[in-house]
Design an enzyme around this catalytic site. Structure first.
Site, PDB file in Angstrom:
ATOM      1  N   GLY A   1       0.799  -1.215   0.000  1.00  0.00           N
ATOM      2  CA  GLY A   1       0.000   0.000   0.000  1.00  0.00           C
ATOM      3  C   GLY A   1       0.838   1.273   0.000  1.00  0.00           C
ATOM      4  N   HIS A   2       0.140   2.416  -0.097  1.00  0.00           N
ATOM      5  CA  HIS A   2       0.802   3.706  -0.218  1.00  0.00           C
ATOM      6  C   HIS A   2       1.599   4.051   1.040  1.00  0.00           C
ATOM      7  CE1 HIS A   2      -2.966   4.545   1.874  1.00  0.00           C
ATOM      8  NE2 HIS A   2      -2.394   5.628   2.369  1.00  0.00           N
ATOM      9  N   ASN A   3       2.723   4.734   0.814  1.00  0.00           N
ATOM     10  CA  ASN A   3       3.579   5.290   1.872  1.00  0.00           C
ATOM     11  C   ASN A   3       4.341   4.247   2.670  1.00  0.00           C
ATOM     12  OD1 ASN A   3       2.443   7.664   1.036  1.00  0.00           O
ATOM     13  ND2 ASN A   3       1.544   8.223   3.000  1.00  0.00           N
TER      14      ASN A   3
ATOM     15  N   GLY B   1       1.587   3.211   5.083  1.00  0.00           N
ATOM     16  CA  GLY B   1       2.308   3.995   6.069  1.00  0.00           C
ATOM     17  C   GLY B   1       3.184   3.245   7.040  1.00  0.00           C
TER      18      GLY B   1
END
Length: 366
Positions: free
Chosen positions: A257-259, A277
């Site tokens: 996923g993102h980050n 994250g």
């Protein structure tokens, strides 16, 4: 065709016997013929090797190679490491003709390095850069401003998003998507999910809610010597980039996923899912179907067994298992206790009958 001497050179181990034996392919020991290199790197394969007709073999360290009637052999102390060397020496990779296929689209400002092979229906966006000797299969898309280092091997159907930056010797298997939008949404008012996180279960008053996208302004940065499996997806960051460290290998059907920030030399096995994250240290191994929640830290040298669900911080060097994750020895103790539970309940029931029978008998005496 290849010689036993050429394989020995790739492995860094000498030939015993005739190094000039010419071979056509590798084979399992029982199926190996005179022109095959038999792979028998454990004593357990000795009987099968005797049953075959190989003239040359890769054998375990200390093997009596002459007892198998071989003309030549290579003795190796570490079987799987030898497999890595043998397969690297004999795998030529996909055949893509050097040059740009007529059906490929190279947009304005894109730069293609020397000796590249660009397959049919490839699209390379404006101002993208592809390093030297890249091999890019059919129907790959590389969006605007992306940068790919030297010696990339990108299989058909891979999609690389805008501004993604990738190091040298990158490998992407078919269908990988690198740099898609992150899955990030927010409600105008406090959502049910936010309330549940605060209360650990109570949503409070139920009411309608709608989701608004948080757009992904970041990209993905990938270090040298990274490999990405088939149909794996790596989302771009919201503001900062999602990052994958040097030497990390990611299996098929993984979602990053993102980050997320993944360190160097990690091994991420099939069907792992990582929410956004989180930070993963160096040399971390996540077994198949592991899940990682958002915004946590996993330290260096962590090993997570298959299907582990990681909801909280993991310290350096821990070996974990289970859902929720606990230390592996704790998980095994819990599992053993769970297996004993039915018998313990039967014993408890028997004891209850004895106790209740005694109580009833005392009442009758009274």
């Amino acid at each position: 065709m290849f010689t036993l001497a050429e394989i020995a050179e790739s492995l860094g181990h000498p030939v015993v016997g005739d190094a000039s034996v010419v071979l056509r392919r590798v084979a399992e020991p029982q199926a190996a013929g005179p022109d095959d290199l038999a792979l028998a790197m454990s004593p357990a394969y000795g009987p099968a090797l005797s049953a075959g007709a190989a003239r040359a073999a890769i054998l375990w360290d200390g093997a009596d190679w002459q007892s198998f009637g071989l003309a030549g052999a290579i003795l190796v102390p570490r079987a799987r490491l030898a497999m890595a060397g043998i397969t690297a020496a004999l795998d030529a990779g996909p055949r893509v003709k050097i040059g740009v296929h007529p059906s490929a689209i190279i947009e304005d400002g894109a730069e293609i390095g020397p000796d590249c092979a660009i397959g049919p229906h490839v699209v390379i966006g404006a101002n993208a850069r592809v390093g030297a000797r890249a091999r890019i299969g059919a129907s790959v898309t590389i969006a605007e401003d992306a940068v790919i280092g030297d010696d990339a091997l990108i299989y058909p159907g891979v999609h690389i998003g805008a501004r993604v930056r990738i190091g040298d010797r990158f490998v992407a298997q078919p269908g990988a998507v690198i740099g898609g939008d992150g899955f990030s949404f927010v409600t105008p008012e406090e959502s049910g999910v936010e309330r549940v996180r605060k209360t650990l279960g109570d949503q409070g008053e139920l009411r309608a809610q709608s989701w608004q996208r948080i757009h992904s302004l970041g990209a993905v940065t990938i270090g040298d010597d990274v490999e990405i499996g088939a149909n794996t997806t790596i989302d771009r960051g919201t503001v900062a980039d999602t990052t994958i460290g040097r030497g990390t290998k990611i299996d098929n059907l993984v979602h990053i996923g993102h980050n997320n920030r993944i360190g160097a030399d990690c091994l991420i096995c099939g069907q792992v899912g990582m929410a956004g994250g989180s930070t993963v240290g160096d040399r971390v191994v996540l077994g198949g179907q592991c899940g990682v929640t958002d915004n946590i830290t996993i330290g260096n040298d962590v090993v997570a067994g298959g299907a582990t669900k990681i909801f909280t911080r993991v310290r350096d060097g821990e070996v974990i298992l289970g859902s929720p994750a606990v230390k592996m020895e704790t998980n095994m103790a819990m599992y053993r206790a769970l297996r004993r539970l039915p018998r313990a309940l039967e014993q408890l029931s028997d004891l209850r009958k004895i106790v209740m029978g005694g109580v009833q008998g005392k009442r009758d005496d009274d």
